[in-house]
Design a protein around this motif. Structure first.
Motif, PDB file in Angstrom:
ATOM      1  N   ARG A   1      26.283  32.528  -7.361  1.00 30.43           N
ATOM      2  CA  ARG A   1      25.146  33.044  -6.599  1.00 30.43           C
ATOM      3  C   ARG A   1      25.642  33.849  -5.401  1.00 30.43           C
ATOM      4  O   ARG A   1      26.611  33.461  -4.736  1.00 30.43           O
ATOM      5  CB  ARG A   1      24.274  31.880  -6.135  1.00 30.43           C
ATOM      6  CG  ARG A   1      22.944  32.310  -5.531  1.00 30.43           C
ATOM      7  CD  ARG A   1      22.141  31.109  -5.095  1.00 30.43           C
ATOM      8  NE  ARG A   1      20.811  31.495  -4.642  1.00 30.43           N
ATOM      9  CZ  ARG A   1      19.933  30.646  -4.112  1.00 30.43           C
ATOM     10  NH1 ARG A   1      20.235  29.365  -3.983  1.00 30.43           N
ATOM     11  NH2 ARG A   1      18.744  31.077  -3.726  1.00 30.43           N
ATOM     12  N   TYR A   2      24.990  34.984  -5.151  1.00 30.68           N
ATOM     13  CA  TYR A   2      25.334  35.909  -4.074  1.00 30.68           C
ATOM     14  C   TYR A   2      26.634  36.672  -4.331  1.00 30.68           C
ATOM     15  O   TYR A   2      27.171  37.298  -3.414  1.00 30.68           O
ATOM     16  CB  TYR A   2      25.401  35.205  -2.718  1.00 30.68           C
ATOM     17  CG  TYR A   2      24.133  34.484  -2.345  1.00 30.68           C
ATOM     18  CD1 TYR A   2      22.907  35.139  -2.410  1.00 30.68           C
ATOM     19  CD2 TYR A   2      24.164  33.160  -1.937  1.00 30.68           C
ATOM     20  CE1 TYR A   2      21.735  34.477  -2.068  1.00 30.68           C
ATOM     21  CE2 TYR A   2      22.992  32.484  -1.596  1.00 30.68           C
ATOM     22  CZ  TYR A   2      21.787  33.152  -1.676  1.00 30.68           C
ATOM     23  OH  TYR A   2      20.621  32.499  -1.341  1.00 30.68           O
TER      24      TYR A   2
ATOM     25  N   TYR B   1      20.591  33.661  -8.927  1.00 35.33           N
ATOM     26  CA  TYR B   1      20.329  32.231  -8.850  1.00 35.33           C
ATOM     27  C   TYR B   1      21.538  31.504  -9.418  1.00 35.33           C
ATOM     28  O   TYR B   1      22.348  32.113 -10.115  1.00 35.33           O
ATOM     29  CB  TYR B   1      19.073  31.848  -9.647  1.00 35.33           C
ATOM     30  CG  TYR B   1      17.782  32.384  -9.076  1.00 35.33           C
ATOM     31  CD1 TYR B   1      17.202  31.795  -7.958  1.00 35.33           C
ATOM     32  CD2 TYR B   1      17.157  33.485  -9.652  1.00 35.33           C
ATOM     33  CE1 TYR B   1      16.025  32.288  -7.423  1.00 35.33           C
ATOM     34  CE2 TYR B   1      15.973  33.990  -9.125  1.00 35.33           C
ATOM     35  CZ  TYR B   1      15.413  33.384  -8.010  1.00 35.33           C
ATOM     36  OH  TYR B   1      14.253  33.881  -7.481  1.00 35.33           O
ATOM     37  N   PRO B   2      21.688  30.226  -9.134  1.00 36.38           N
ATOM     38  CA  PRO B   2      22.788  29.500  -9.757  1.00 36.38           C
ATOM     39  C   PRO B   2      22.736  29.624 -11.275  1.00 36.38           C
ATOM     40  O   PRO B   2      21.706  29.363 -11.894  1.00 36.38           O
ATOM     41  CB  PRO B   2      22.552  28.055  -9.297  1.00 36.38           C
ATOM     42  CG  PRO B   2      21.799  28.190  -8.009  1.00 36.38           C
ATOM     43  CD  PRO B   2      20.912  29.390  -8.188  1.00 36.38           C
TER      44      PRO B   2
END
Length: 239
Positions: free
Chosen positions: A42-43, A66-67
């Motif tokens: 994520r990110y 998202y995860p």
């Protein structure tokens, strides 16, 4: 052509500025064309630039939104590299992946996804390059993939199936072996339904920096004029 290059630089440069020193390429989300079950964190954002046949350059951007969920978009510019005046921006494609199971001691990691990227623009139905609007390789389309480390540390295998353009079912498999975190040897057999349609791809991945990797590969080995050499560069950062 210069306007296209400047536009790409303006789009991608702000993202590159956000990279922290030492951001790792922690997961192998693809071998060459075959998707593994891994996703970016994520990110994280991945920028993949591929140079291949007929001076084509493709840029793919994937985000860990998202995860275990990645989404991305790709665009290719045909005959950008070289002296051709017939430069074409091809229709954008998109990709998405959801890792639904992380795997354990007995079961592999599992992911489902969609990959709309196509390669080999300009080939006709007889697989002859004549500057047509057709592609040599269809979209992978929807897919299900399984991945895990096998036999000994560093050797990873992937297998799965895909529904190309939602009508033709194919299989794929591949593996890669990472040596001393410096280089990975890549092998895959893609688009398996019959020998004529399948593709054997071999290559190597060189880790230039913790956040930068260079791939060199040969696709469609043993297919005469259809075989091609590719170079691709992957850069991973945070956003």
């Amino acid at each position: 052509m210069k306007k296209i290059v400047i536009l790409l630089a303006c789009v991608f440069f702000p993202f590159a500025l956000q990279a922290a020193a030492g951001d790792p390429i922690s997961l192998e989300t693809t071998i060459i064309d075959v998707p593994t079950a891994e996703t970016f964190d994520r990110y994280q954002a991945s920028f993949l630039t591929r140079a291949y046949d007929h001076g084509t350059l493709m840029e793919s951007i994937d985000f860990g939104v998202y995860p275990r969920i990645n989404i991305g978009v790709s665009v290719a510019i045909h005959e950008l590299v070289g002296s051709s005046d017939d430069v074409r921006v091809l229709d954008p494609d998109f990709q998405v992946k959801w890792k639904i199971f992380d795997g354990n001691l007995y079961l592999p990691a599992i992911a489902i996804g969609y990959d709309g990227r196509r390669y080999g623009y300009g080939y006709n139905d007889q697989r002859i390059f004549n500057d047509s609007d057709d592609y040599l390789d269809d979209r992978k389309g929807g897919y299900l993939t399984f991945s895990r480390e096998i036999i000994f540390p560093g050797l990873n295998a992937t297998a799965g199936l895909n529904l190309s353009d939602w009508k033709s079912l194919y299989w794929f498999t591949g593996m890669y072996y990472t040596l001393a975190d410096k280089v990975s040897f890549l092998a895959e057999w893609d688009n398996i339904r019959n020998v004529r349609d399948s593709r054997l791809n071999l290559g190597a991945r060189f880790y230039l920096l913790p956040s930068l990797a260079l791939d060199a590969a040969v696709r469609r080995i043993g297919r005469g004029d259809e075989s091609e050499r590719i170079i691709q560069l992957r850069y991973v950062t945070n956003f």
